[in-house]
Design an enzyme around this catalytic site. Structure first.
Site, short mmCIF file in Angstrom:
data_model
loop_
_atom_site.label_atom_id
_atom_site.label_comp_id
_atom_site.label_asym_id
_atom_site.label_seq_id
_atom_site.Cartn_x
_atom_site.Cartn_y
_atom_site.Cartn_z
N LYS A 116 0.83 -1.22 0.00
CA LYS A 116 0.00 0.00 0.00
C LYS A 116 0.86 1.26 0.00
O LYS A 116 0.46 2.27 -0.58
CB LYS A 116 -0.98 -0.01 1.17
CG LYS A 116 -2.08 -1.05 0.99
CD LYS A 116 -3.35 -0.77 1.76
CE LYS A 116 -4.41 -1.81 1.40
NZ LYS A 116 -5.58 -1.79 2.29
N LYS A 199 -3.80 -11.51 -6.85
CA LYS A 199 -5.03 -11.66 -6.08
C LYS A 199 -6.12 -10.73 -6.64
O LYS A 199 -5.80 -9.62 -7.08
CB LYS A 199 -4.70 -11.32 -4.61
CG LYS A 199 -5.86 -10.87 -3.76
CD LYS A 199 -5.43 -10.35 -2.40
CE LYS A 199 -5.90 -8.92 -2.23
NZ LYS A 199 -6.53 -8.57 -0.98
N LYS A 202 -10.23 -5.18 -5.11
CA LYS A 202 -11.17 -4.12 -5.52
C LYS A 202 -10.43 -2.85 -5.90
O LYS A 202 -10.98 -1.99 -6.56
CB LYS A 202 -12.18 -3.85 -4.41
CG LYS A 202 -11.56 -3.42 -3.11
CD LYS A 202 -12.64 -3.37 -2.04
CE LYS A 202 -12.03 -3.45 -0.68
NZ LYS A 202 -12.87 -4.02 0.33
P1 ATP Z 1 -7.85 -4.57 -1.32
O1 ATP Z 1 -8.18 -5.69 -2.26
O2 ATP Z 1 -8.28 -3.24 -1.79
O3 ATP Z 1 -6.45 -4.62 -0.84
P2 ATP Z 1 -9.17 -6.15 0.53
O4 ATP Z 1 -10.32 -6.59 -0.30
O5 ATP Z 1 -8.04 -7.08 0.73
O6 ATP Z 1 -8.69 -4.77 -0.03
P3 ATP Z 1 -10.92 -6.05 2.81
O7 ATP Z 1 -12.11 -5.50 2.14
O8 ATP Z 1 -10.79 -5.56 4.18
O9 ATP Z 1 -9.61 -5.72 2.01
O10 ATP Z 1 -10.97 -7.64 2.81
C1 ATP Z 1 -12.04 -8.30 3.41
C2 ATP Z 1 -11.81 -9.78 3.47
O11 ATP Z 1 -11.74 -10.33 2.16
C3 ATP Z 1 -10.51 -10.19 4.17
O12 ATP Z 1 -10.79 -11.29 5.01
C4 ATP Z 1 -9.61 -10.59 3.06
O13 ATP Z 1 -8.65 -11.55 3.46
C5 ATP Z 1 -10.59 -11.19 2.06
N1 ATP Z 1 -10.10 -11.14 0.69
C6 ATP Z 1 -9.69 -10.03 0.02
N2 ATP Z 1 -9.34 -10.34 -1.24
C7 ATP Z 1 -9.52 -11.69 -1.38
C8 ATP Z 1 -9.32 -12.62 -2.46
N3 ATP Z 1 -8.88 -12.22 -3.64
N4 ATP Z 1 -9.61 -13.92 -2.24
C9 ATP Z 1 -10.08 -14.34 -1.04
N5 ATP Z 1 -10.29 -13.51 0.03
C10 ATP Z 1 -10.01 -12.21 -0.14
#
Ligand code: ATP
Ligand code: LTN
Length: 336
Positions: A116, A199, A202
């Site tokens: 980040k 991964k 969003k």
């Molecule tokens: P960003 O993708 O913007 O870094 P994020 O989606 O990782 O943000 P959060 O919205 O807080 O951040 O994530 C919420 C939950 O979703 C967390 O438990 C995270 O581990 C899970 N998560 C995020 N991306 C994935 C993915 N690609 N596959 C599975 N689980 C995910």
């Protein structure tokens, strides 16, 4: 099982943008399933969200939307504690105390901080670095034994455990040391549709890489049709050699409940085009009722307001108990 015998479980999601099907598969989908077995506490992590720049009006909207999405995905406010993180002051208060046993070296080593910082080079703030200490506070305040998250949060959970153990050693038994509840299969890490080596995120600048929980059927199908795969022809689960197809199989499995071998058999001899459309349709069909329920909830602001109020009161009570204990242990004089 009586509620007092159940273990506690905590998780949260940031209201930092559209929630993706990666967030859903890796985390949110499991929240509802765990409600009977555990005392579940779920938060909308708005304090975490401001570690990257947010527009105030957008953050407010996203917070309400995530509340509604949680309920639409099956979190029942009568069974679980559901609240907005900033409504409960103990999260910031415990963060301050835990900061005094957290080291800059361990925080600056966190992969997410490094990622980040690189992505938001114009805004590398202290909050971004302190993010995992706030996350540890979230979890430890509720004496959570389990934390359902995606694989990307493993490092933060390790740090949470380290801080809990460090505090307990210094001040005496105070915190439950939590375990991660991370899916064993590839659902713990859903990959980008545009680049299956990354991964699904969003915050990806390429919107074709992710599908959001709010995407309509046409958009969902279009994104799956464009999904990057390999030049081979068989639909087979092999994450190492066929990451794109394997990712689609994982998503299909998550949304239909069919096992991976069942899905492989279903599409044996069929082309990638047909398979991609079938995955898109399965996802869109599963999202439709969630979207309808979310829209219904968002139209009922009074109900959402009541849920947030009740959740904040419940979370306040539980978190105060832990915080009082912490304050006593570190030597703060009782104020009342
Ligand atoms: P960003 O993708 O913007 O870094 P994020 O989606 O990782 O943000 P959060 O919205 O807080 O951040 O994530 C919420 C939950 O979703 C967390 O438990 C995270 O581990 C899970 N998560 C995020 N991306 C994935 C993915 N690609 N596959 C599975 N689980 C995910
Ligand atoms: N950092 C998490 C969101 C989060 C969280 C938590 C998850 C904030 N506090 C406590 C589990 C427990 C993320 O997924 N990005």
């Amino acid at each position: 099982m009586a509620d007092t015998e159940k273990k506690s479980l905590f998780s949260a999601v940031q209201p930092s943008g559209a929630v993706t099907i990666g967030n859903y598969i890796g985390a949110i989908r499991n929240f509802a399933k765990l409600q009977d077995e555990f005392n579940c506490i779920y938060a909308v992590a708005d304090l975490h969200a401001i570690t990257v720049r947010q527009e105030a009006a957008v953050l407010r909207r996203n917070t309400l939307e995530l509340m509604a999405l949680f309920i639409a995905c099956g979190i029942d406010p009568a069974k679980s504690v559901l609240f907005v993180q900033s409504h409960v002051p103990a999260h910031c208060e415990l963060t301050w105390v835990l900061n005094t046993i957290a080291y800059p070296g361990e925080l600056s080593r966190m992969t997410q901080f490094k990622d980040k910082s690189a992505r938001h080079a114009d805004n590398v703030n202290m909050g971004l670095m302190d993010y995992p200490v706030l996350m540890a506070s979230d979890i430890l305040l509720y004496q959570a034994a389990l934390v359902p998250v995606g694989a990307d949060q493993k490092q933060h959970l390790e740090l949470t455990r380290d801080l809990a153990i460090r505090f307990n050693n210094r001040y005496g038994q105070t915190f439950t040391v939590p375990d991660g509840y991370i899916l064993k299969d590839s659902g713990a890490r859903v990959m980008s549709l545009a680049d299956p080596s990354k991964k699904m995120s969003k915050s990806d600048e390429n919107p074709n890489g992710f599908v959001t929980m709010g995407d309509d059927k046409d958009t969902v199908i279009r994104k799956f049709k464009r999904a990057v795969t390999d030049s081979d022809a068989d639909i087979r689960y092999d994450p190492e050699h066929k990451p794109g197809i394997s990712n689609l199989l994982t998503i299909y499995h998550a949304f239909t409940g069919k096992s991976i071998p069942e899905a492989e058999a279903e599409f044996a001899g069929k082309g990638y085009g047909e398979f991609k459309i079938a995955v898109g349709e399965a996802v869109a069909d599963a999202l439709a009722p969630i979207q309808a329920e979310k829209a219904r909830l968002l139209a009922d602001k009074a109900y959402l307001g009541e849920v947030m109020k009740k959740g904040a009161e419940q979370a306040f009570r539980i978190s105060r108990k832990t915080l009082s204990k912490v304050y006593r242990k570190v030597g703060f004089l009782a104020g009342e």
